[in-house]
Design a protein around this motif. Structure first.
Motif, PDB file in Angstrom:
ATOM      1  N   GLY A   1       0.687  -1.309  -0.172  1.00 15.94           N
ATOM      2  CA  GLY A   1       0.000  -0.055   0.146  1.00 15.94           C
ATOM      3  C   GLY A   1       0.805   1.116   0.074  1.00 15.94           C
ATOM      4  O   GLY A   1       0.351   2.180  -0.457  1.00 15.94           O
ATOM      5  N   PHE A   2       2.230   1.201   0.575  1.00 13.06           N
ATOM      6  CA  PHE A   2       2.821   2.234   0.601  1.00 13.06           C
ATOM      7  C   PHE A   2       3.543   2.433  -0.970  1.00 13.06           C
ATOM      8  O   PHE A   2       3.562   3.646  -1.196  1.00 13.06           O
ATOM      9  N   ILE A   3       3.537   1.526  -1.624  1.00 15.93           N
ATOM     10  CA  ILE A   3       4.044   1.535  -3.040  1.00 15.93           C
ATOM     11  C   ILE A   3       2.991   2.070  -3.963  1.00 15.93           C
ATOM     12  O   ILE A   3       3.285   2.972  -4.760  1.00 15.93           O
ATOM     13  N   GLY A   4       1.820   1.555  -3.897  1.00 11.20           N
ATOM     14  CA  GLY A   4       0.656   2.026  -4.746  1.00 11.20           C
ATOM     15  C   GLY A   4       0.826   1.266  -5.982  1.00 11.20           C
ATOM     16  O   GLY A   4       1.304   1.850  -7.023  1.00 11.20           O
ATOM     17  N   CYS A   5       0.248  -0.141  -6.066  1.00  7.39           N
ATOM     18  CA  CYS A   5       0.394  -0.697  -7.258  1.00  7.39           C
ATOM     19  C   CYS A   5      -0.822  -0.097  -8.335  1.00  7.39           C
ATOM     20  O   CYS A   5      -1.119  -0.782  -9.490  1.00  7.39           O
ATOM     21  N   VAL A   6      -1.634   0.671  -7.725  1.00 10.12           N
ATOM     22  CA  VAL A   6      -3.027   0.850  -8.617  1.00 10.12           C
ATOM     23  C   VAL A   6      -2.802   2.027  -9.389  1.00 10.12           C
ATOM     24  O   VAL A   6      -2.122   3.114  -8.773  1.00 10.12           O
ATOM     25  N   THR A   7      -2.992   1.988 -10.596  1.00 15.65           N
ATOM     26  CA  THR A   7      -2.919   3.258 -11.351  1.00 15.65           C
ATOM     27  C   THR A   7      -4.291   3.701 -11.897  1.00 15.65           C
ATOM     28  O   THR A   7      -5.134   3.124 -11.541  1.00 15.65           O
TER      29      THR A   7
ATOM     30  N   GLU B   1      -3.600   6.335  -5.185  1.00 18.19           N
ATOM     31  CA  GLU B   1      -3.062   6.167  -3.897  1.00 18.19           C
ATOM     32  C   GLU B   1      -3.808   5.865  -2.652  1.00 18.19           C
ATOM     33  O   GLU B   1      -3.689   5.057  -1.768  1.00 18.19           O
ATOM     34  N   LEU B   2      -4.985   6.692  -2.698  1.00 24.85           N
ATOM     35  CA  LEU B   2      -5.847   6.696  -1.688  1.00 24.85           C
ATOM     36  C   LEU B   2      -6.615   5.252  -1.551  1.00 24.85           C
ATOM     37  O   LEU B   2      -6.877   4.525  -0.653  1.00 24.85           O
ATOM     38  N   TYR B   3      -6.817   4.719  -2.795  1.00 20.70           N
ATOM     39  CA  TYR B   3      -7.375   3.292  -3.024  1.00 20.70           C
ATOM     40  C   TYR B   3      -6.439   2.343  -2.513  1.00 20.70           C
ATOM     41  O   TYR B   3      -6.818   1.493  -1.405  1.00 20.70           O
ATOM     42  N   ALA B   4      -5.068   2.544  -2.489  1.00 22.54           N
ATOM     43  CA  ALA B   4      -4.300   1.464  -2.244  1.00 22.54           C
ATOM     44  C   ALA B   4      -4.076   1.399  -0.679  1.00 22.54           C
ATOM     45  O   ALA B   4      -3.986   0.509  -0.187  1.00 22.54           O
TER      46      ALA B   4
ATOM     47  N   GLU C   1       0.780  11.110   5.795  1.00 16.84           N
ATOM     48  CA  GLU C   1       0.288  10.989   7.078  1.00 16.84           C
ATOM     49  C   GLU C   1      -0.566   9.577   7.151  1.00 16.84           C
ATOM     50  O   GLU C   1      -0.454   8.956   8.041  1.00 16.84           O
ATOM     51  N   LEU C   2      -1.407   9.526   6.096  1.00 23.36           N
ATOM     52  CA  LEU C   2      -2.233   8.069   6.097  1.00 23.36           C
ATOM     53  C   LEU C   2      -1.213   6.873   6.024  1.00 23.36           C
ATOM     54  O   LEU C   2      -1.482   6.006   6.723  1.00 23.36           O
ATOM     55  N   ARG C   3      -0.330   7.097   5.120  1.00 24.49           N
ATOM     56  CA  ARG C   3       0.753   6.077   5.129  1.00 24.49           C
ATOM     57  C   ARG C   3       1.185   5.590   6.529  1.00 24.49           C
ATOM     58  O   ARG C   3       1.552   4.449   6.843  1.00 24.49           O
ATOM     59  N   MET C   4       1.629   6.696   7.246  1.00 25.95           N
ATOM     60  CA  MET C   4       2.364   6.530   8.706  1.00 25.95           C
ATOM     61  C   MET C   4       1.497   5.800   9.494  1.00 25.95           C
ATOM     62  O   MET C   4       1.761   4.826  10.191  1.00 25.95           O
ATOM     63  N   GLN C   5      -0.032   6.265   9.296  1.00 25.67           N
ATOM     64  CA  GLN C   5      -0.748   5.568  10.342  1.00 25.67           C
ATOM     65  C   GLN C   5      -0.981   4.245   9.956  1.00 25.67           C
ATOM     66  O   GLN C   5      -1.290   3.009  10.810  1.00 25.67           O
ATOM     67  N   LEU C   6      -1.019   4.007   8.578  1.00 30.78           N
ATOM     68  CA  LEU C   6      -1.298   2.618   8.144  1.00 30.78           C
ATOM     69  C   LEU C   6       0.065   1.566   8.662  1.00 30.78           C
ATOM     70  O   LEU C   6      -0.042   0.567   9.191  1.00 30.78           O
ATOM     71  N   GLY C   7       1.130   2.265   8.438  1.00 27.71           N
ATOM     72  CA  GLY C   7       2.114   1.500   9.032  1.00 27.71           C
ATOM     73  C   GLY C   7       2.225   0.964  10.411  1.00 27.71           C
ATOM     74  O   GLY C   7       2.538  -0.177  10.817  1.00 27.71           O
TER      75      GLY C   7
END
Lengths: 77, 228
Positions: free
Chosen positions: B104-110, B131-134, B203-209
């Protein structure tokens, strides 16, 4: 020996009880892997379902609603 | 310096086979999801089932193996604690999920993969939000896994308490932390939806982590009976 058998049966019973959740989770995991690793189209339905689920989690969080199993409860007697 | 190659190779092999074996179930679920493509009634269908199982095995087994190498890049010295390696190997499955979720951090969704009409697709009022979707998808997965772990413990508390009181105590610590992370994610997402910025995504990525780490820790508590 009898106590061990009862404990084993209880453990099996608890695993059986959690099986539906585990199956549902495995389907979700499969869908997630497909979304992330395939190149296929992510349908509007899939997007909207995810959006609704996450929005509902966030709504509950912002309203201070916490599921019982997320709360710290007293230790068993 | 004498190294414990046998234990290390054993751990590496265990990681590959253990991780891959878990993924076989995922391959078989294809039959339930797309029975027209994956089935045992036709040769083509059965071939596709076997290919899906094999690919899942190699992919997840490979991931598992690389996580083992990350944790134990070289065999340990012949002296010292012999339990470390076997514990590392048995714990890999837990970190595997963690590793997958980090996609989800990388974001494979285009953007072009998001069908028009979906909540994350481009529309007259917003641009596509791959990115938000991933991140949301990974959050949903991590949250569901954590939720299932907490529920399992609560539903079987009496039995697990008899097994080891440390399980509940360990999960209680994570419950507090995970609840805060969930609240922070909700707040960060609300802010991002109102004002989508790269900083908001970070910030969302950090919380996801943090949630992913909490999930791995919760699984470790169950696996080790709260001893770690």
């Amino acid at each position: 020996m009898t106590a061990q058998v009862i404990a084993l049966m209880a453990a099996i019973q608890s695993l059986m009880a959690v099986a539906p959740d585990a199956i549902a989770f495995s389907y979700k995991a499969k869908g997630w892997i497909d979304d992330m690793f395939s190149l296929g189209l992510i349908t509007a339905d899939v997007q909207n379902e995810l959006h609704a689920r996450v929005t509902e989690i966030c709504r509950a969080a912002l309203n201070g609603e916490t599921p019982k199993h997320w709360q710290v409860e007293p230790d068993p007697a | 310096m004498k190294l414990k190659w046998d234990k290390w190779l054993y751990g590496l092999g265990s990681a590959f086979i253990g991780g891959g074996a878990g993924a076989v179930v995922s391959g078989l679920t294809n039959m339930g999801i797309a029975p027209d493509t994956f089935n045992l009634n036709t040769t083509a269908g059965a071939t596709k089932v076997l290919i899906a199982v094999a690919v899942n095995f190699l992919l997840v087994g490979g991931f598992s193996m690389f996580f083992f190498l990350k944790q134990s890049p070289l065999p340990p010295e012949a002296t010292g604690n012999t339990e470390t390696i076997t514990k590392d190997a048995s714990r890999l499955s837990l970190w595997l999920l963690c590793g997958f979720l980090s996609v989800g951090f990388i974001g494979c969704v285009t953007p072009d993969r998001l069908e028009t009409g979906g909540a994350y697709a481009a529309s007259a009022t917003q641009s596509a939000q791959p990115e938000l979707y991933a991140i949301d998808a990974s959050f949903d997965m991590a949250y569901s896994a954590l939720d299932a772990t907490f529920k399992y413990e609560r539903d079987n508390r009496k039995l697990l308490w008899q097994l080891s009181p440390r399980i509940k105590k360990g999960l209680d610590k994570i419950r507090k932390e995970a609840g805060t992370v969930r609240d922070d994610y909700a707040l960060a997402r609300t802010v991002y939806l109102e004002n989508p910025t790269p900083a908001g995504l970070d910030e969302l990525r950090m919380q996801l982590g943090k949630l992913t780490n909490a999930n791995a820790a919760a699984l470790a508590v169950i696996e080790t009976k709260g001893l770690q």
